[in-house]
Design a protein around this motif. Structure first.
Motif, PDB file in Angstrom:
ATOM      1  N   LYS A   1      41.544  51.922  29.728  1.00  0.00           N
ATOM      2  CA  LYS A   1      40.474  51.230  30.453  1.00  0.00           C
ATOM      3  C   LYS A   1      40.804  51.077  31.941  1.00  0.00           C
ATOM      4  CE  LYS A   1      41.006  47.370  27.886  1.00  0.00           C
ATOM      5  NZ  LYS A   1      42.314  47.494  27.213  1.00  0.00           N
TER       6      LYS A   1
ATOM      7  N   HIS B   1      47.385  39.732  23.632  1.00  0.00           N
ATOM      8  CA  HIS B   1      47.177  40.056  25.064  1.00  0.00           C
ATOM      9  C   HIS B   1      46.480  38.826  25.625  1.00  0.00           C
ATOM     10  CE1 HIS B   1      46.293  42.253  28.775  1.00  0.00           C
ATOM     11  NE2 HIS B   1      45.132  41.643  28.725  1.00  0.00           N
TER      12      HIS B   1
ATOM     13  N   SER C   1      45.888  38.802  32.107  1.00  0.00           N
ATOM     14  CA  SER C   1      46.140  39.904  33.044  1.00  0.00           C
ATOM     15  C   SER C   1      46.532  39.284  34.384  1.00  0.00           C
ATOM     16  CB  SER C   1      44.899  40.778  33.174  1.00  0.00           C
ATOM     17  OG  SER C   1      44.796  41.633  32.049  1.00  0.00           O
TER      18      SER C   1
ATOM     19  N   GLY D   1      48.909  43.382  31.067  1.00  0.00           N
ATOM     20  CA  GLY D   1      48.734  42.179  31.868  1.00  0.00           C
ATOM     21  C   GLY D   1      49.621  42.059  33.088  1.00  0.00           C
TER      22      GLY D   1
ATOM     23  N   GLU E   1      50.977  47.609  26.051  1.00  0.00           N
ATOM     24  CA  GLU E   1      49.812  48.467  26.364  1.00  0.00           C
ATOM     25  C   GLU E   1      49.334  48.080  27.760  1.00  0.00           C
ATOM     26  OE1 GLU E   1      47.316  47.624  22.877  1.00  0.00           O
ATOM     27  OE2 GLU E   1      46.378  45.973  23.975  1.00  0.00           O
TER      28      GLU E   1
ATOM     29  N   GLY F   1      47.912  48.644  31.639  1.00  0.00           N
ATOM     30  CA  GLY F   1      46.925  49.442  32.355  1.00  0.00           C
ATOM     31  C   GLY F   1      47.161  49.394  33.857  1.00  0.00           C
ATOM     32  N   ARG F   2      46.782  48.259  34.455  1.00  0.00           N
ATOM     33  CA  ARG F   2      46.793  48.129  35.920  1.00  0.00           C
ATOM     34  C   ARG F   2      48.131  48.527  36.551  1.00  0.00           C
ATOM     35  NH1 ARG F   2      43.353  44.947  38.898  1.00  0.00           N
ATOM     36  NH2 ARG F   2      42.707  43.939  36.967  1.00  0.00           N
TER      37      ARG F   2
ATOM     38  N   TYR G   1      41.175  50.104  37.651  1.00  0.00           N
ATOM     39  CA  TYR G   1      39.987  49.256  37.691  1.00  0.00           C
ATOM     40  C   TYR G   1      39.299  49.419  39.056  1.00  0.00           C
ATOM     41  CZ  TYR G   1      42.392  47.169  33.690  1.00  0.00           C
ATOM     42  OH  TYR G   1      43.043  46.967  32.501  1.00  0.00           O
TER      43      TYR G   1
HETATM   44  C1  LIG Z   1      43.629  44.029  24.772  1.00  0.00           C
HETATM   45  C2  LIG Z   1      44.045  44.519  26.111  1.00  0.00           C
HETATM   46  N1  LIG Z   1      45.166  45.252  26.213  1.00  0.00           N
HETATM   47  C3  LIG Z   1      45.597  45.731  27.405  1.00  0.00           C
HETATM   48  C4  LIG Z   1      44.894  45.486  28.559  1.00  0.00           C
HETATM   49  C5  LIG Z   1      45.389  46.046  29.848  1.00  0.00           C
HETATM   50  O1  LIG Z   1      45.674  45.016  30.724  1.00  0.00           O
HETATM   51  P1  LIG Z   1      46.288  45.296  32.155  1.00  0.00           P
HETATM   52  O2  LIG Z   1      45.481  46.351  32.796  1.00  0.00           O
HETATM   53  O3  LIG Z   1      46.200  43.982  32.831  1.00  0.00           O
HETATM   54  O4  LIG Z   1      47.702  45.750  31.930  1.00  0.00           O
HETATM   55  C6  LIG Z   1      43.719  44.715  28.501  1.00  0.00           C
HETATM   56  C7  LIG Z   1      42.942  44.418  29.707  1.00  0.00           C
HETATM   57  O5  LIG Z   1      41.940  43.789  29.740  1.00  0.00           O
HETATM   58  C8  LIG Z   1      43.283  44.218  27.243  1.00  0.00           C
HETATM   59  O6  LIG Z   1      42.175  43.477  27.130  1.00  0.00           O
END
Ligand SMILES: Cc1ncc(COP(=O)(O)O)c(C=O)c1O
Length: 395
Positions: A56, A194, A197, A235, A273, A275-276, A374
């Motif tokens: 995402k 989770h 973030s 997060g 897991e 993302g950012r 994002y």
């Molecule tokens: C369930 C879950 N996992 C992982 C993430 C990724 O979070 P981040 O991009 O803050 O690392 C999110 C972000 O909203 C999430 O909702």
């Protein structure tokens, strides 16, 4: 990164008189930097930890391809992301989370043989149990839990520790475990957490990990269960205000190693897991200055593009870090401040307010850093039907 990016900017500026022809606007992704960063993240983690990428944050195919050799798998938060990841055939496990999964979504996940489904409610658990009973498929699952976070500092974006639509309330755990006992096709792997973030503090994130370990231990003895796996979410934040003060991943991993020993978690897999923090650093969003004007005593730099391409500053309500690449025209603005805006007919289309500049001219490039997560994928791309930015990969 900056040298290669600089070379690209110089080439672009020399490829015509920019402001007289088609002004330029682009996302520039440094794939080499992305690979090095992901490799570093993975290498620093304690041995029983895994690094998944939460698509995402940025599902761009070239980014995913670059990450694939360096991560243990990918997390999808919708059937669309799942189909997108599955199409790439990376040969890496896919896991599936997110609230509000329909029977159709779950069916697709079963069909695609995802490695794990993160169940977010009792309804979802019943839906999945029914589907598995009908299809005869066995499915590994984790229960996503929204736990109290007393004594753990909050961040500016909380998914847990308070009333939210995410995960199961601890009061539903007994019911969920009873349902699992009646559903032999569902294999319980462990708990998923989770809770927040934008975490910028190593100390606070370690406290959060400790909380996850404690509650897992507590539930294991209370419910006579054993967790093979713990998903501790993502997060990790990116500091957009003080770009030189980023979350220290190595320090966090050292502390995590100690916590794992203290809580006797060595025999469990711990899965991240993120993302950012994985993809933000590799991306730049570049806008060419197409107009400079004064309004009621303030300078405005109108760039080619705007928040319909790059919603991050509006979404976070911050001044996004940016620097100016001069393209050789005589400066119009000297030693002043400018509001950096885009081409949309709304005053909300601001990317940086009161940016101090020494010199700025038409045709200069405004280079926004930390734009790999994002950013493009969370933007309202069709608003006003402007053309999309070019996408350039530095590899
Ligand atoms: C369930 C879950 N996992 C992982 C993430 C990724 O979070 P981040 O991009 O803050 O690392 C999110 C972000 O909203 C999430 O909702």
């Amino acid at each position: 990164m900056t040298n290669t990016l600089n070379t690209l900017l110089i080439e672009k500026a020399n490829s015509g008189t920019p402001s007289d022809t088609q002004p330029w606007c682009a996302y520039v992704y440094d794939l080499h930097a992305l690979a090095a960063h992901a490799q570093h993240m993975k290498q620093q983690l304690p041995r029983n930890c895994q690094l998944y990428y939460a698509a995402k944050a940025n599902p761009d195919v070239r980014l995913l391809q670059t990450l694939a050799p360096h991560v243990d798998g990918f997390e999808a938060a919708s059937a669309g992301e799942l189909a997108h990841l599955n199409k790439q055939q990376f040969g890496k496990p896919l896991i599936f989370g997110g609230p509000g999964k329909t029977s159709e979504d779950l069916q697709q996940a079963l069909h695609q043989q995802v490695a794990c489904i993160h169940v977010e409610s009792l309804t979802e658990l019943k839906r999945l149990a029914l589907l598995c009973a009908h299809t005869g498929r066995t499915q590994a699952i984790m229960l996503r839990m929204n736990i109290a976070l007393d004594g753990v500092a909050s961040s500016k974006l909380q998914m847990g520790g308070q009333a939210t639509p995410f995960g199961l309330d601890p009061s539903d755990l007994g019911g969920a475990l009873a349902l699992l006992q009646e559903s032999p096709k569902l294999q319980f792997e462990g708990f998923h957490f989770h809770s927040m973030s934008h975490q910028l503090s190593v100390e606070n994130h370690l406290k959060l990990m400790a909380r996850y370990f404690e509650i897992t231990r507590q539930w294991e003895s209370q419910w006579h269960i054993r967790c093979k796996l713990l998903n501790v979410g993502g997060g990790i934040g990116v500091n957009y205000e003080c770009v030189d003060e980023q979350f220290n991943w190595s320090e966090f991993c050292n502390g995590l190693g100690q916590l794992i020993t203290q809580h006797d978690m060595q025999t469990r897999q711990i899965r991240f897991e993120c993302g950012r923090y994985v993809s933000a650093f590799c991306g730049h969003y570049v806008m060419e200055v197409i107009d400079l004007k004064q309004s009621h005593g303030q300078w405005f730099a109108i760039g080619k593009g705007g928040t319909h391409h790059f919603r991050t500053p509006a979404a976070q309500n911050h001044n996004h870090p940016v620097w100016v690449h001069r393209n050789g025209q005589a400066a119009v603005v000297l030693n002043s401040t400018v509001n950096v805006v885009g081409q949309l007919c709304t005053p909300k289309d601001r990317l940086h307010q009161q940016l101090p500049v020494q010199e700025l001219a038409l045709g200069d490039f405004l280079v926004f850093t930390l734009a790999g997560a994002y950013a493009w994928n969370i933007s309202h791309q069709n608003f006003l039907m402007h053309a999309p930015p070019e996408v350039v990969y530095l590899d």
